[in-house]
Write an enzyme that holds these catalytic residues in place. Structure first.
Site, PDB file in Angstrom:
ATOM      1  N   VAL A   1       0.781  -1.081  -0.063  1.00  0.00           N
ATOM      2  CA  VAL A   1       0.031   0.040  -0.035  1.00  0.00           C
ATOM      3  C   VAL A   1       1.122   1.259  -0.136  1.00  0.00           C
ATOM      4  O   VAL A   1       0.697   2.070  -0.756  1.00  0.00           O
ATOM      5  CB  VAL A   1      -0.940   0.110   1.057  1.00  0.00           C
ATOM      6  CG1 VAL A   1      -1.912   1.221   1.321  1.00  0.00           C
ATOM      7  CG2 VAL A   1      -1.941  -1.194   1.162  1.00  0.00           C
TER       8      VAL A   1
ATOM      9  N   ASP B   1      10.280   2.512   6.493  1.00  0.00           N
ATOM     10  CA  ASP B   1       9.640   1.341   6.998  1.00  0.00           C
ATOM     11  C   ASP B   1      10.867   0.886   8.035  1.00  0.00           C
ATOM     12  O   ASP B   1      11.936   0.987   8.035  1.00  0.00           O
ATOM     13  CB  ASP B   1       9.945   0.348   5.924  1.00  0.00           C
ATOM     14  CG  ASP B   1       8.840  -0.877   6.002  1.00  0.00           C
ATOM     15  OD1 ASP B   1       7.718  -1.011   5.643  1.00  0.00           O
ATOM     16  OD2 ASP B   1       9.093  -1.902   6.839  1.00  0.00           O
TER      17      ASP B   1
ATOM     18  N   SER C   1       4.632  -9.500   2.518  1.00  0.00           N
ATOM     19  CA  SER C   1       5.808 -10.161   2.279  1.00  0.00           C
ATOM     20  C   SER C   1       5.545 -11.634   1.938  1.00  0.00           C
ATOM     21  O   SER C   1       6.205 -12.585   1.261  1.00  0.00           O
ATOM     22  CB  SER C   1       6.858 -10.187   3.388  1.00  0.00           C
ATOM     23  OG  SER C   1       6.435 -10.847   4.634  1.00  0.00           O
TER      24      SER C   1
ATOM     25  N   LEU D   1      -3.341 -13.975  -4.740  1.00  0.00           N
ATOM     26  CA  LEU D   1      -4.473 -14.255  -5.432  1.00  0.00           C
ATOM     27  C   LEU D   1      -5.499 -12.826  -5.379  1.00  0.00           C
ATOM     28  O   LEU D   1      -5.586 -12.356  -4.471  1.00  0.00           O
ATOM     29  CB  LEU D   1      -5.077 -15.370  -4.807  1.00  0.00           C
ATOM     30  CG  LEU D   1      -4.724 -16.621  -4.915  1.00  0.00           C
ATOM     31  CD1 LEU D   1      -3.625 -16.911  -3.807  1.00  0.00           C
ATOM     32  CD2 LEU D   1      -5.757 -17.924  -4.991  1.00  0.00           C
TER      33      LEU D   1
ATOM     34  N   HIS E   1      -3.644 -16.733   9.495  1.00  0.00           N
ATOM     35  CA  HIS E   1      -4.292 -17.459   8.535  1.00  0.00           C
ATOM     36  C   HIS E   1      -3.666 -18.337   7.717  1.00  0.00           C
ATOM     37  O   HIS E   1      -2.379 -18.400   7.459  1.00  0.00           O
ATOM     38  CB  HIS E   1      -4.944 -16.333   7.439  1.00  0.00           C
ATOM     39  CG  HIS E   1      -4.914 -17.050   5.859  1.00  0.00           C
ATOM     40  ND1 HIS E   1      -6.043 -17.962   5.533  1.00  0.00           N
ATOM     41  CD2 HIS E   1      -4.352 -16.650   4.845  1.00  0.00           C
ATOM     42  CE1 HIS E   1      -5.956 -18.200   4.387  1.00  0.00           C
ATOM     43  NE2 HIS E   1      -4.870 -17.358   3.749  1.00  0.00           N
TER      44      HIS E   1
ATOM     45  N   TYR F   1      -8.871 -21.762  -0.813  1.00  0.00           N
ATOM     46  CA  TYR F   1      -8.389 -21.471  -1.947  1.00  0.00           C
ATOM     47  C   TYR F   1      -7.003 -22.003  -2.459  1.00  0.00           C
ATOM     48  O   TYR F   1      -6.392 -22.577  -1.593  1.00  0.00           O
ATOM     49  CB  TYR F   1      -8.183 -19.907  -2.094  1.00  0.00           C
ATOM     50  CG  TYR F   1      -7.285 -19.264  -1.234  1.00  0.00           C
ATOM     51  CD1 TYR F   1      -6.060 -19.202  -1.678  1.00  0.00           C
ATOM     52  CD2 TYR F   1      -7.602 -18.420   0.109  1.00  0.00           C
ATOM     53  CE1 TYR F   1      -4.885 -18.470  -0.830  1.00  0.00           C
ATOM     54  CE2 TYR F   1      -6.604 -18.005   0.909  1.00  0.00           C
ATOM     55  CZ  TYR F   1      -5.278 -17.899   0.432  1.00  0.00           C
ATOM     56  OH  TYR F   1      -4.196 -17.409   1.191  1.00  0.00           O
TER      57      TYR F   1
ATOM     58  N   THR G   1      -5.200  -7.473  -3.191  1.00  0.00           N
ATOM     59  CA  THR G   1      -6.266  -7.544  -4.082  1.00  0.00           C
ATOM     60  C   THR G   1      -6.842  -5.915  -4.456  1.00  0.00           C
ATOM     61  O   THR G   1      -7.099  -5.472  -5.660  1.00  0.00           O
ATOM     62  CB  THR G   1      -7.557  -8.281  -3.686  1.00  0.00           C
ATOM     63  OG1 THR G   1      -6.982  -9.401  -3.446  1.00  0.00           O
ATOM     64  CG2 THR G   1      -8.640  -8.223  -4.770  1.00  0.00           C
TER      65      THR G   1
ATOM     66  N   TYR H   1     -35.328  20.296   4.049  1.00  0.00           N
ATOM     67  CA  TYR H   1     -34.590  19.131   3.588  1.00  0.00           C
ATOM     68  C   TYR H   1     -33.340  19.673   2.748  1.00  0.00           C
ATOM     69  O   TYR H   1     -33.650  20.564   1.739  1.00  0.00           O
ATOM     70  CB  TYR H   1     -35.585  18.167   2.773  1.00  0.00           C
ATOM     71  CG  TYR H   1     -34.713  16.911   1.917  1.00  0.00           C
ATOM     72  CD1 TYR H   1     -34.442  15.871   2.745  1.00  0.00           C
ATOM     73  CD2 TYR H   1     -34.358  17.120   0.780  1.00  0.00           C
ATOM     74  CE1 TYR H   1     -33.861  14.758   2.208  1.00  0.00           C
ATOM     75  CE2 TYR H   1     -33.889  16.087  -0.223  1.00  0.00           C
ATOM     76  CZ  TYR H   1     -33.577  14.959   0.634  1.00  0.00           C
ATOM     77  OH  TYR H   1     -32.903  13.878   0.071  1.00  0.00           O
TER      78      TYR H   1
ATOM     79  N   ASP I   1     -27.864  13.530   2.876  1.00  0.00           N
ATOM     80  CA  ASP I   1     -29.300  14.454   2.920  1.00  0.00           C
ATOM     81  C   ASP I   1     -29.399  14.237   4.267  1.00  0.00           C
ATOM     82  O   ASP I   1     -29.406  13.414   4.961  1.00  0.00           O
ATOM     83  CB  ASP I   1     -30.280  13.785   1.901  1.00  0.00           C
ATOM     84  CG  ASP I   1     -30.464  12.320   2.161  1.00  0.00           C
ATOM     85  OD1 ASP I   1     -29.834  11.849   2.980  1.00  0.00           O
ATOM     86  OD2 ASP I   1     -31.886  12.220   1.690  1.00  0.00           O
TER      87      ASP I   1
ATOM     88  N   GLU J   1     -42.375  13.138  13.769  1.00  0.00           N
ATOM     89  CA  GLU J   1     -41.168  12.742  14.563  1.00  0.00           C
ATOM     90  C   GLU J   1     -41.392  13.368  15.868  1.00  0.00           C
ATOM     91  O   GLU J   1     -41.268  14.471  15.971  1.00  0.00           O
ATOM     92  CB  GLU J   1     -39.908  12.856  13.775  1.00  0.00           C
ATOM     93  CG  GLU J   1     -39.636  12.323  12.395  1.00  0.00           C
ATOM     94  CD  GLU J   1     -38.560  12.203  11.924  1.00  0.00           C
ATOM     95  OE1 GLU J   1     -37.740  13.196  12.118  1.00  0.00           O
ATOM     96  OE2 GLU J   1     -37.939  11.586  10.886  1.00  0.00           O
ATOM     97  N   LEU J   2     -41.343  12.475  16.707  1.00  0.00           N
ATOM     98  CA  LEU J   2     -41.358  13.200  18.154  1.00  0.00           C
ATOM     99  C   LEU J   2     -40.378  12.958  18.994  1.00  0.00           C
ATOM    100  O   LEU J   2     -40.150  11.562  18.912  1.00  0.00           O
ATOM    101  CB  LEU J   2     -42.648  12.430  19.008  1.00  0.00           C
ATOM    102  CG  LEU J   2     -44.079  12.827  18.384  1.00  0.00           C
ATOM    103  CD1 LEU J   2     -45.341  11.983  18.864  1.00  0.00           C
ATOM    104  CD2 LEU J   2     -44.466  14.241  18.300  1.00  0.00           C
TER     105      LEU J   2
HETATM  106  N1  FFO Z   1     -33.927  13.334   9.308  1.00  0.00           N
HETATM  107  C1  FFO Z   1     -35.102  12.976   9.615  1.00  0.00           C
HETATM  108  N2  FFO Z   1     -35.663  13.809  10.627  1.00  0.00           N
HETATM  109  N3  FFO Z   1     -35.774  12.164   9.275  1.00  0.00           N
HETATM  110  C2  FFO Z   1     -35.512  11.070   8.398  1.00  0.00           C
HETATM  111  O1  FFO Z   1     -36.114  10.290   7.883  1.00  0.00           O
HETATM  112  C3  FFO Z   1     -34.101  11.429   7.813  1.00  0.00           C
HETATM  113  N4  FFO Z   1     -33.595  10.461   6.774  1.00  0.00           N
HETATM  114  C4  FFO Z   1     -32.565  10.998   5.942  1.00  0.00           C
HETATM  115  C5  FFO Z   1     -31.266  11.556   6.979  1.00  0.00           C
HETATM  116  N5  FFO Z   1     -32.245  12.508   7.787  1.00  0.00           N
HETATM  117  C6  FFO Z   1     -33.390  12.308   8.276  1.00  0.00           C
HETATM  118  C7  FFO Z   1     -32.894  11.886   4.849  1.00  0.00           C
HETATM  119  N6  FFO Z   1     -33.888  11.597   4.062  1.00  0.00           N
HETATM  120  C8  FFO Z   1     -37.429  13.405   3.157  1.00  0.00           C
HETATM  121  C9  FFO Z   1     -36.704  12.669   2.081  1.00  0.00           C
HETATM  122  C10 FFO Z   1     -35.753  12.059   2.620  1.00  0.00           C
HETATM  123  C11 FFO Z   1     -35.143  12.093   3.887  1.00  0.00           C
HETATM  124  C12 FFO Z   1     -35.582  12.887   4.842  1.00  0.00           C
HETATM  125  C13 FFO Z   1     -37.020  13.471   4.486  1.00  0.00           C
HETATM  126  C14 FFO Z   1     -38.692  14.110   2.602  1.00  0.00           C
HETATM  127  O2  FFO Z   1     -39.603  14.149   3.474  1.00  0.00           O
HETATM  128  N7  FFO Z   1     -38.450  14.582   1.578  1.00  0.00           N
HETATM  129  C15 FFO Z   1     -39.844  15.367   1.129  1.00  0.00           C
HETATM  130  C16 FFO Z   1     -39.082  17.072   1.041  1.00  0.00           C
HETATM  131  C17 FFO Z   1     -40.238  17.853   0.931  1.00  0.00           C
HETATM  132  C18 FFO Z   1     -39.526  19.171   1.128  1.00  0.00           C
HETATM  133  O3  FFO Z   1     -38.460  19.852   0.808  1.00  0.00           O
HETATM  134  O4  FFO Z   1     -40.297  20.105   1.622  1.00  0.00           O
HETATM  135  C19 FFO Z   1     -40.145  15.282  -0.505  1.00  0.00           C
HETATM  136  O5  FFO Z   1     -38.963  14.870  -1.264  1.00  0.00           O
HETATM  137  O6  FFO Z   1     -41.127  15.298  -0.537  1.00  0.00           O
HETATM  138  C20 FFO Z   1     -33.892   9.252   6.750  1.00  0.00           C
HETATM  139  O7  FFO Z   1     -33.330   8.485   5.936  1.00  0.00           O
END
Ligand code: FFO
Length: 781
Positions: free
Chosen positions: A9, A29, A41, A46, A214, A244, A336, A508, A521, A616-617
């Site tokens: 490497v 080294d 070494s 493979l 191994h 192998y 590899t 988002y 995202d 989401e709460l």
């Molecule tokens: N964060 C929260 N709070 N909840 C989640 O489920 C997630 N995700 C990832 C990472 N972060 C998170 C993000 N992925 C949407 C799509 C993908 C997501 C999260 C949310 C969503 O509601 N999209 C709407 C956006 C509309 C707008 O922009 O107003 C849409 O495309 O309609 C879970 O993996």
């Protein structure tokens, strides 16, 4: 720059760096030679390119290409054989991966296997998988050749130099101290292989790899076989017996993984070849003789137990120290993948970003609990045991478990949760308590492979979510708090969408790299002027944001101290209205509010990855049980259920929501991924410049599969007019839509396709997305 380690490497990296004009490189080294003393070494060389992981296959492809060009590779082909039906089916799956990742290969019948490898007992062979481009690397020669190229461009190799310390100033490296000298450096790359943990310790870095022995044996000469004939035979894998084979003159070399794991602490390594423990080889030898009867006469001539690196997930460790700038690691890398890894590392160091998506090899991918020495040891041993096993993509490791549990764990167990594990978290996939839902009967059957780690209950949970209301445990979702005077400015700079909204807004948005590739995202909720809650995808997001945060911004991982229930479904509002007077359940889609649900203070985000009305709460972990209890009790009159990841994944694919790391990565830009709506035109952001003038030629495409039983699992190749043109990312059956969904990366304009699944071609067609509720009536309701 100093590279620590002149194994394959380190030598390959010196070559790749100097090739890019980065010539002030010194390779150190402890040994007196190149590729001497470490795993390189004794590596038998493979190279089997096929891997379930795209980037690993890409590493291997480049290794083959480069070492062939450098005269260090014999492209004699690779052959994997099956002696059971299950393995035969698995070979067709592996053939699919090779096709998806661009490696030419074919499935061959028993006669052709016998022709390719006449020593095999033809009677046992059910079939084979032939990869003509595979073959034998010459590790020591490859190291030497690459070192010479680097030296010709100005690199220095200082051998017999044992590193004793890494010099630092503030949070950056300044050099490397050996027993006799000091080598100043702005960048230090640890390519120390199985000594990586020792060097990591010098800079407070856990390098979570385990050196393991191994077994490798040389047989005696085979009777009546010429060296020329043997040298033409492809390298051979007999995974069912963890074996192998390759030729050495008139004898064979046999590698075995069938024995007990033999880990050793990095600091205890004296030499990389330990004495052969004959008793550990007995079962392997028996299997070898069974497969190749001529071996009985040849016997075992000698052997050794060779040390090399294993990790908890079988992947390399690549990247920069999270807290010490300029200290890089490229370890747990096999021959590899050596050249491919070196190329990516050089791109990363020189250009700031590798071309390939490396998230599954990233040094910083692990959660803290995954760095516990016990965890690393146990999982790495498990990986050794499973190295050739036929593994279902959803198959979890059995121990150590449970490691991380949410505050709802006791309820989940009571409801008969079937748990799988991710990032150390126990996550319910479905609940046996839902077995009596009448909807179970509506769920179509599926093929045997797709029915593993699945239950029709998943379908019933999905259907009930769309009809009534369900509680999803979202605690494992990575949550960060970004706060401080500069928080808004920082997040505006780092992410693509406009976050300059009033407190209470949720956005988002994407993290891009400097090539415009998607790093992640996120959902970002502005809680007050200077506090943001970030819903993220994993530790790499924490790492990335922490690295870039200025002094007046704090990035804190609040995942463990908090918990989350996704309360989703058409009855979610009614349920909350019954028990909360402080929560405004009419407040719009993508808003945040703080409220009380009976006795529990919550942060409520009105969004839903499953595409239903709901929230989401979030609350603190101590109040988790109270939150669950309160919602559960109030939910009874609305027919609430607990629902798991199986339903979750199906619901999100019906709604067309991407999952980062599977559907898109740094190799994709927002246009190709169908996420351009998350790009703000009105501001600058990291990676924006690179997007200028992009014209996509491929697209993340929503497909529906004709046959509802053929639920694919991801990574299958997709054919158009008989030609492989792309691969599946995620897939699930959509229970509400009645559509069998697969997302795939495909060239623009491709419509009618076939997905290869266990050697069969399954018809599928592109569909307009999202498949469910395109008018957003549910979410905005
Ligand atoms: N964060 C929260 N709070 N909840 C989640 O489920 C997630 N995700 C990832 C990472 N972060 C998170 C993000 N992925 C949407 C799509 C993908 C997501 C999260 C949310 C969503 O509601 N999209 C709407 C956006 C509309 C707008 O922009 O107003 C849409 O495309 O309609 C879970 O993996």
């Amino acid at each position: 720059m100093v590279i620590m380690g002149a194994g394959i490497v380190g030598c390959a990296l010196a070559d790749e760096l100097t090739k890019r004009g980065f010539t002030d490189v010194t390779v150190l080294d402890q040994a007196q030679g190149l590729a001497a003393g470490g795993s390189s070494s004794h590596a038998p060389g493979l190279v089997f390119q096929t891997n379930s992981c795209r980037s690993m296959t890409a590493f291997a492809r480049y290794t083959v290409e480069k070492y062939t060009a450098l005269g260090c590779f014999d492209q004699i082909g690779g052959l994997e054989i099956a002696t059971t039906e299950a393995r035969l089916a698995d070979l067709s799956r592996r053939h699919g991966w090779a096709t998806s990742w661009g490696v030419e290969s074919r499935l061959v019948g028993p006669d052709e296997v016998a022709r390719l490898h006449p020593l095999l007992d033809r009677e046992q062979i059910l079939g084979g998988f032939l990869i003509p481009g595979d073959g034998l690397a010459k590790p020591v020669l490859a190291a030497e050749v690459q070192a010479r190229r680097a030296i010709a461009r100005g690199a220095r190799f200082e051998l017999g130099q044992k590193v004793v310390a890494v010099e630092t100033s503030g949070d950056h490296v300044t050099g490397v101290r050996t027993e006799t000298d000091i080598f100043p450096a702005d960048i230090v790359v640890s390519c120390a292989g199985m000594w990586g943990p020792v060097l990591g310790e010098m800079v407070g870095l856990t390098v979570p790899l385990v050196p393991m022995a191994h077994q490798y044996a040389f047989t005696g000469d085979l009777p009546g076989v010429s060296a020329e004939a043997l040298a033409r035979q492809p390298i051979l894998r007999h995974q069912e017996a963890d074996l192998y084979f390759r030729a050495h003159g008139e004898a064979l070399g046999i590698g075995a993984y069938g024995h007990r794991p033999m880990p050793i602490a990095a600091r205890d390594i004296a030499g990389s070849e330990l004495p052969f423990t004959k008793e550990d080889f007995e079962a392997s030898w028996e299997s070898a003789v069974e497969l190749i009867p001529a071996l009985a006469e040849a016997g075992v001539d000698r052997g050794f137990n060779g040390l090399f690196s294993f990790t908890s997930d079988g992947m390399p460790l690549l990247g920069e120290h999270p807290r010490l700038g300029g200290f890089w690691v490229a370890e747990a890398v096999w021959i590899t993948h050596s050249a491919g890894v070196a190329r990516s590392m050089a791109e990363w160091i020189v250009d700031g970003q590798p071309e390939l998506d490396l998230h599954s090899s990233d040094l910083n991918r692990f959660e803290q609990v995954q760095l516990a020495p016990d965890y690393v040891l146990e999982r790495s041993c498990q990986n050794f045991v499973e190295v050739y096993d036929l593994l279902h993509p959803l198959q979890p490791m059995e121990s150590p478990r449970p490691v991380r549990t949410s505050p709802f764990y006791e309820w989940q167990k009571d409801l008969g949760a079937f748990f799988l594990e991710a990032s150390g978290w126990e996550r319910p996939h479905w609940y046996e308590a839902n077995a009596n839902l009448p909807e179970v009967a509506e769920v179509p059957d599926r093929n045997e492979w797709a029915s593993r780690y699945w239950s029709p209950i998943c379908g019933a949970e999905a259907l009930v979510t769309r009809k009534r209301v369900a509680m999803f445990d979202m605690t494992p979702l990575k949550r960060l708090e970004v706060s401080g005077a500069g928080a808004l400015e920082f997040l505006q700079r780092m992410t693509t969408n406009n976050l300059n909204r009033k407190p209470g807004a949720v956005v988002y948005t994407l993290l891009l790299d400097n090539r415009g590739g998607i790093r992640s995202d996120l959902t970002i909720a502005r809680l007050d002027e200077t506090t943001f809650q970030v819903g993220a995808n994993g530790n790499l997001d924490l790492d990335w944001l922490t690295r870039h945060a200025p002094d007046d911004v704090h990035v804190r991982d609040i995942t463990a101290g908090t918990c989350c229930i996704g309360l989703w479904g058409p009855k979610a509002r009614d349920l909350l209205d019954d028990i909360s007077h402080t929560m405004d359940t009419r407040k719009g889609y993508f808003t945040a509010q703080q409220a009380f649900i009976k006795n529990v203070p919550v942060t409520a985000l009105r969004l839903s990855y499953v595409g239903e009305l709901g929230w989401e709460l979030y609350t603190t972990a101590d109040l988790g049980p109270k939150l669950w209890d309160t919602l559960w009790e109030a939910g009874q009159r609305h027919g609430v259920i607990a629902a798991g990841r199986g339903a979750f994944n199906s619901l999100r694919l019906e709604k067309g929501y991407r999952s980062w790391g599977t559907d898109m990565t740094t190799e994709h830009d927002p246009y190709e991924a169908g996420l351009e709506f998350a790009l703000s035109k009105d501001k600058q952001f990291y990676g924006k410049g690179a997007l200028h003038g992009r014209v996509p030629s491929r697209k993340l495409t929503c497909l529906t599969v004709d046959d509802p039983r053929q639920v694919v699992m991801g990574s299958e190749p997709v054919f158009h007019q008989g030609e492989a043109v792309g691969y599946v990312t995620s897939a699930a059956y959509g229970y509400t839509t009645g559509l069998n969904i697969a997302y795939a990366w495909l060239p623009l304009g491709v419509d009618e396709v076939e997905i290869e699944y266990f050697g069969e071609r399954v018809k599928a067609r592109a569909a307009r997305e999202p498949l469910f509720d395109p008018e957003m009536k549910r979410l905005r309701g």
